[in-house]
Design an enzyme around this catalytic site. Structure first.
Site, short mmCIF file in Angstrom:
data_model
loop_
_atom_site.label_atom_id
_atom_site.label_comp_id
_atom_site.label_asym_id
_atom_site.label_seq_id
_atom_site.Cartn_x
_atom_site.Cartn_y
_atom_site.Cartn_z
N GLY A 1 12.70 4.04 6.78
CA GLY A 1 12.28 5.41 7.03
C GLY A 1 12.44 5.81 8.49
O GLY A 1 12.25 4.99 9.40
N GLN A 2 12.76 7.07 8.71
CA GLN A 2 12.93 7.60 10.07
C GLN A 2 11.61 7.66 10.83
O GLN A 2 11.60 7.68 12.05
CB GLN A 2 13.54 9.00 10.00
CG GLN A 2 13.78 9.67 11.34
CD GLN A 2 14.81 8.94 12.19
OE1 GLN A 2 15.79 8.41 11.64
NE2 GLN A 2 14.62 8.92 13.49
N ASP B 1 9.60 5.32 11.37
CA ASP B 1 9.67 4.13 12.24
C ASP B 1 11.05 4.10 12.90
O ASP B 1 11.86 3.21 12.64
CB ASP B 1 9.42 2.87 11.42
CG ASP B 1 8.04 2.86 10.80
OD1 ASP B 1 7.05 2.80 11.55
OD2 ASP B 1 7.95 2.95 9.56
N GLY C 1 6.21 8.19 1.04
CA GLY C 1 7.29 7.83 1.94
C GLY C 1 8.06 6.62 1.44
O GLY C 1 9.30 6.62 1.40
N HIS C 2 7.32 5.57 1.05
CA HIS C 2 7.98 4.39 0.48
C HIS C 2 8.72 4.75 -0.81
O HIS C 2 9.85 4.32 -1.04
CB HIS C 2 6.95 3.30 0.14
CG HIS C 2 6.17 2.79 1.31
ND1 HIS C 2 4.82 3.02 1.45
CD2 HIS C 2 6.54 2.05 2.38
CE1 HIS C 2 4.39 2.43 2.55
NE2 HIS C 2 5.41 1.84 3.13
N VAL D 1 8.74 11.40 5.44
CA VAL D 1 8.02 12.18 4.42
C VAL D 1 6.64 12.52 4.97
O VAL D 1 5.95 11.65 5.51
CB VAL D 1 7.90 11.39 3.10
CG1 VAL D 1 7.09 12.17 2.07
CG2 VAL D 1 9.30 11.08 2.55
N TYR E 1 0.86 -1.18 0.00
CA TYR E 1 0.00 0.00 0.00
C TYR E 1 0.89 1.23 0.00
O TYR E 1 0.84 2.08 0.89
CB TYR E 1 -0.98 0.00 1.17
CG TYR E 1 -2.25 0.75 0.83
CD1 TYR E 1 -3.21 0.16 0.02
CD2 TYR E 1 -2.45 2.04 1.26
CE1 TYR E 1 -4.36 0.85 -0.34
CE2 TYR E 1 -3.59 2.74 0.91
CZ TYR E 1 -4.54 2.14 0.11
OH TYR E 1 -5.67 2.83 -0.25
N LEU E 2 1.71 1.32 -1.03
CA LEU E 2 2.81 2.28 -1.07
C LEU E 2 2.32 3.72 -1.15
O LEU E 2 1.32 4.03 -1.78
CB LEU E 2 3.71 1.97 -2.27
CG LEU E 2 4.29 0.55 -2.33
CD1 LEU E 2 5.15 0.38 -3.56
CD2 LEU E 2 5.07 0.22 -1.07
#
Length: 289
Positions: free
Chosen positions: A145-146, A148, A34-35, A174, A30-31
Site C-alpha cells: 500500500g502507498q 507505507d 486497505g488490506h 484507502v 488485523y485486516l
C-alpha cells in the site's frame, strides 16, 4: 481458502500452481479495507493468491507495540476467504525464525530518513521478512500500500537489487470517509484522538493544493505550513514532517515541478500514525505500479 501454517506445507501447495501467476499480499493481520483492496486487486490479476499474516518481531524496536499489536486470526481468515484468495499463510515466530537469525537484509540510503530515522532497525526487519516471504512463496507479483510509502520504495529497490523475478505493485492508500488513512493501529485511538487525527490528511491535501497554486516554492515552506496545522491539535505530538524527492527520498530545497512526497508521523496519545501525499501533476509519472 486454505490456511497453511508451515513453510514446507505452503511450498507443497504452490508447486502445482507454478505454471500460473502467483500473487502475494504480505500483512501483519488485523485486516481492514486497505488490506482487502490489495487482496482483491491481486485476485483480479493473478491465478493464485497468497495472503500472509505474520506480526514480525524483527521490525519492532524496544518499547514499541509488538506485544499489544492487534490480532484477530479468526476474523482475518473470514475476510481473506471472502476475497477469493486461495491461501492464508499464517506461520508463528518459531516457524519463521527457528533460531535467532544471524542474517539481516539491509537497504541503505532510502532508509536514512522518515521512519528509518525515527525507528532504527525497523526496515532491516521489514526487508528481512519480505525477502523470506519472496523465497517461500516465489510470487510473480507482490502488493503493497502507498500509505507505507517508504516501505514500498524500500521493497521495490530491494527486489531490483536482489534480482527477484517479480513486480512490486503499489496500490493507493484507502481512507475512511473523513480522510484518515486506514490502519490497524487506528483502534488504539480514543474518540477525541480519532477526531484530531484527521488533521493528517487535511493538512497534506491542503498543502498539495497550495503547492499546485504555487504558494510553496521551497520544501521548508511546505513543511512549516503542515507542522502549523498539526500543532493546532492539542493531542498531536509530531515525530516528523518531511518533504523529500520521490521515489529517491532525498532532501530537496526547491519543489518546483519535481515529484516530491510530503510524509508525516504523528503521535496521538500512545498511537503513532503515518500518512503521506505525493505532490505531482501526474502521480503515475512519479511511481509506476
Amino acid at each position: 481458502m486454505e490456511i497453511v501454517k508451515t513453510i514446507e506445507g505452503l511450498r507443497r501447495k504452490l508447486y502445482p500452481r507454478r505454471s500460473g501467476r502467483i500473487g502475494l499480499v504480505p500483512t501483519m493481520g488485523y485486516l481492514h479495507e486497505g488490506h482487502l483492496s490489495l487482496i482483491r486487486q491481486a485476485v483480479q490479476e493473478c491465478d493464485t493468491v497468497v495472503v500472509s499474516v505474520f506480526v514480525n518481531p524483527l521490525q519492532f524496536g524496544p518499547g514499541e507495540d509488538f506485544d499489544r499489536y492487534p490480532r484477530d486470526p479468526e476474523r482475518d481468515a473470514e475476510q481473506v476467504k471472502e476475497t477469493g484468495a486461495e491461501f492464508l499463510f499464517a506461520p508463528d515466530a518459531q516457524e519463521m525464525y527457528p533460531r535467532s537469525p544471524l542474517t539481516r537484509v539491509t537497504v541503505s540510503g532510502l532508509t536514512d530518513s522518515l521512519c528509518g530515522m525515527s525507528r532504527p532497525g525497523h526496515f532491516d526487519g521489514v526487508a528481512t521478512v519480505v525477502t523470506q516471504l519472496f523465497h517461500i512463496v516465489g510470487p510473480d507479483r507482490a502488493y503493497f500500500g502507498q500509505k507505507d510509502a517508504q516501505q514500498a520504495v524500500v521493497i521495490r529497490r530491494m527486489a531490483e537489487d536482489l534480482h527477484f523475478p517479480l513486480r512490486v505493485i503499489v496500490c493507493p492508500t484507502v481512507r475512511e470517509k473523513d480522510g484518515l488513512a486506514m490502519s490497524s493501529r487506528n483502534i488504539y485511538l480514543s474518540p477525541e484522538e480519532r477526531k484530531q487525527a484527521t488533521v493528517l490528511y487535511r493538512s497534506l491535501s491542503e498543502a498539495a493544493e497550495r503547492k499546485s497554486r504555487g504558494d510553496f516554492n521551497r520544501a521548508s515552506e511546505a513543511v512549516r505550513w503542515i507542522e502549523d496545522q498539526i500543532r493546532a491539535q492539542p493531542l498531536a505530538e509530531i515525530d516528523y514532517v518531511e518533504v523529500l524527492s520521490y521515489p529517491e527520498l532525498e532532501p530537496v530545497e526547491e519543489i518546483g515541478d519535481r515529484c516530491v512526497i510530503a510524509a508525516v508521523a504523528v503521535r496521538f496519545g500512545q498511537t503513532r500514525l503515518i500518512d503521506n501525499m505525493i505532490f505531482s501533476e501526474e502521480e503515475t509519472e512519479c511511481f509506476v505500479p
